[in-house]
Design an enzyme around this catalytic site. Structure first.
Site, PDB file in Angstrom:
ATOM      1  N   GLU B  66       1.127 -32.940   6.209  1.00  0.00           N
ATOM      2  CA  GLU B  66       1.990 -31.782   6.392  1.00  0.00           C
ATOM      3  C   GLU B  66       3.377 -32.013   5.818  1.00  0.00           C
ATOM      4  OE1 GLU B  66       0.222 -30.190  10.631  1.00  0.00           O
ATOM      5  OE2 GLU B  66       1.869 -31.632  10.668  1.00  0.00           O
ATOM      6  N   THR B  94      -2.113 -43.632  13.236  1.00  0.00           N
ATOM      7  CA  THR B  94      -2.619 -42.255  13.242  1.00  0.00           C
ATOM      8  C   THR B  94      -1.630 -41.342  12.531  1.00  0.00           C
ATOM      9  OG1 THR B  94      -3.696 -42.671  15.342  1.00  0.00           O
ATOM     10  CG2 THR B  94      -3.370 -40.364  14.741  1.00  0.00           C
ATOM     11  N   ALA B 149       1.079 -45.093  21.414  1.00  0.00           N
ATOM     12  CA  ALA B 149       2.339 -45.447  20.754  1.00  0.00           C
ATOM     13  C   ALA B 149       3.543 -44.675  21.283  1.00  0.00           C
ATOM     14  CB  ALA B 149       2.207 -45.234  19.244  1.00  0.00           C
ATOM     15  N   ASP B 237      -1.389 -30.789  19.848  1.00  0.00           N
ATOM     16  CA  ASP B 237      -0.432 -30.574  18.761  1.00  0.00           C
ATOM     17  C   ASP B 237      -1.073 -30.240  17.427  1.00  0.00           C
ATOM     18  OD1 ASP B 237      -1.511 -32.979  18.170  1.00  0.00           O
ATOM     19  OD2 ASP B 237       0.378 -34.054  18.003  1.00  0.00           O
ATOM     20  N   LYS B 241      -7.043 -29.194  19.160  1.00  0.00           N
ATOM     21  CA  LYS B 241      -6.672 -30.325  20.025  1.00  0.00           C
ATOM     22  C   LYS B 241      -5.812 -29.831  21.189  1.00  0.00           C
ATOM     23  CE  LYS B 241      -4.597 -34.918  19.966  1.00  0.00           C
ATOM     24  NZ  LYS B 241      -3.163 -35.200  19.795  1.00  0.00           N
ATOM     25  N   VAL B 303       4.765 -29.186  20.339  1.00  0.00           N
ATOM     26  CA  VAL B 303       3.978 -29.560  19.152  1.00  0.00           C
ATOM     27  C   VAL B 303       4.832 -30.271  18.110  1.00  0.00           C
ATOM     28  CG1 VAL B 303       2.302 -27.698  19.472  1.00  0.00           C
ATOM     29  CG2 VAL B 303       4.313 -27.290  18.029  1.00  0.00           C
TER      30      VAL B 303
END
Lengths: 350, 350
Positions: B66, B94, B149, B237, B241, B303
């Protein structure tokens, strides 16, 4: 004892302006333009594979900042580019750019590169690759109208890729023409400095327009254009900025990169929304016709598209391998345990 | 003799991961979280000034890449960020990210920074800044569900900004809880490792959910949530999901960053398009109500939005001044004469 040096996974090769210039000289200016044209042509051939979206533009009174993303499904790329016509007066570049390639599979960047120099090269390589398909056979002379930063690259690309041996320069500012003529000395081209646009077009089979004002301008009027030429229109590249009188467009067969973007940004913003155009990738693919007669005027209404930047970044990624023309940037966090970003941060304290 | 060293105009300060970690320790983790929260809150207050657009996403089977641009009219910023849930199994992050600030007036970049570490910090700072406005008065205990994390950053931000002194950790993987508990030792918080989500919520006034699966999940069900709590939902987010059962959303007052984005990516993607939400900037501005009663459930459906990254980059730009925690990157071409890019290239040959 934890090793705190970033692992290979965290490092992204970065090509600075200095290294880009060294890479250009290592490869050679003309071979690099040829190589870029080959990569761009290869990506035009697989055009349908790409995610295509008009650029994401942030306009202000002074100019525009754009992000140009695309992806072929395996590699993702984007370019950051600005356009600020007033910059030149302040001793700054009108256009600066950088770009990135990333692995679609894991999202990790694999190349960060300057693209001010690279965009100049890819724009010229695209123009010449297209002219190879559309210009009349045996074209040897180009009129180069607008002698700014792009003009020498256009001239050498047309030489390297299309066999043009003579360039006729014209600019509203004689100092720009002088600069371009001086830079093109010793490159094996006949360079003719002209005093008017009309004079520059004498005997030219290819006419390139590349001027910089952010406004509707009429660099070429209809009566200046004879039958059979190829017009390579570079400078009409944002809303409100065109270079050709619309009568020329009506008489020409117009070829474009990506119609949704060109209808907003290109010369054809002057025409109706259904003005007929041919997508250049279809010509290269053989699914659409390019030049069909000696008397036809072909016009490449070029605004620059994300796929060309993608191709250029692919070329750079491939050509820096085994060279010193890049440095590794510690751009990505790479904890031993991906869930333990905080632990990585804490270990850096000591 | 031409000076070939790039001028100051050509150089862009770059904050690597290593330097970002040094900057965090130089400033201090908690002061940095507080500083970031102040910058984010200041930008929420002038929310209406910003160019806002949903992020530009390139989706693939494996994940998403993104670009998140925004501008306040003077400064432009964007973040590159990927999300690839499968990366963790391969020892990769991730989410990785980097970002850029540029001058709107001339389009020149003024800061390039890693944002993997910085995003973790800004996400936690945003959560805590919002909880300061929405959590019940005197909240001292947080349930932290999902100990990946983000969990330590969330815990310390809630301590530094909201006065939380006790964090109750739960993760489906006990090793993640152990890691978070170990990392939070010595930070002046009571840390309780819990065996179930229910146990982690005992006595908690703030419930933070931050799990990582890219799928509809139900981390919290309606019967688990008592009156008066503040839910800080981080993990829902992206499309597909979510973490909360929709019955919780029906019972809660839901606060969001930017509705057009949250309706696609947040917990409320489960609800009708006209499900009522309050924009958080209006609460901070005083133009909308936040918490109005002790028994109300407030829910921040977070988000992540481009403006938060913009604030974080502003903070870094301001805080690296006078430090050694950056290096200058030769990212921009800067010819003496802006029209003479080719001449600059030629001079580099010798």
């Amino acid at each position: 004892m934890t090793n705190l040096a970033p692992s290979d996974k965290a490092l992204v090769p970065f090509v600075s302006v200095d290294n880009m210039m060294k890479l250009v000289h290592h490869v050679g200016v003309e071979p690099m333009l040829k190589g870029l044209a080959d990569y761009i042509e290869a990506d035009f051939k697989r055009w349908e594979l790409f995610d295509k979206t008009p650029r994401v533009a942030s306009h202000s009174d002074e100019g525009v900042i754009e992000l140009m993303p695309t992806s072929d499904g395996e590699v993702y790329g984007f370019k950051y580019v600005n356009g600020h016509p007033k910059n030149m007066k302040e001793g700054l570049q009108t256009v600066t750019a950088f770009g990135l390639l990333a692995n679609v599979g894991n999202g990790y960047p694999v190349l960060l590169s300057e693209m001010t120099v690279l965009t100049a090269l890819r724009t010229a390589a695209t123009s010449a690759m297209v002219a190879k398909h559309l210009a009349p056979k045996g074209a040897t002379t180009m009129a180069m109208i607008g002698n700014g930063a792009q003009s020498e690259f256009q001239s050498l690309a047309m030489k390297a890729i299309c066999g043009v041996d003579t360039v006729r320069l014209y600019d509203i500012d004689p100092a720009a023409t002088e600069k371009a003529a001086r830079n093109l000395e010793g490159w094996g081209m006949n360079v003719v400095a002209c005093k008017t646009a009309e004079e520059s077009m004498e005997g030219a089979q290819i006419i390139t327009t590349c001027t910089a004002d952010k406004q509707y301008a009429t660099i070429l009027t209809d009566n200046m254009i004879g039958a059979g030429v190829h017009i390579n229109a570079i400078g009409g590249d944002c809303p409100g900025k065109t270079e050709l009188h619309k009568d020329i467009l009506s008489r020409s067969d117009v070829f474009v990169e990506y119609p949704p973007q060109t209808r907003i940004e290109g010369e054809i913003q002057q025409m109706a929304d259904d003005f007929p155009v041919t997508e250049m990738w279809e010509v290269i693919n053989g699914t659409a016709k390019g030049r069909t007669s000696d008397r036809q005027i072909t016009l490449f209404d070029s605004v620059g598209f994300a796929i060309e930047d993608f191709s250029a970044l692919r070329f750079v990624r491939d050509r820096i391998k085994g060279t010193d023309y890049f440095m590794d940037l510690d751009l990505l966090a790479d904890p031993d345990d991906p869930r333990d970003l905080f632990g990585m941060l804490q270990r850096a304290a000591s």
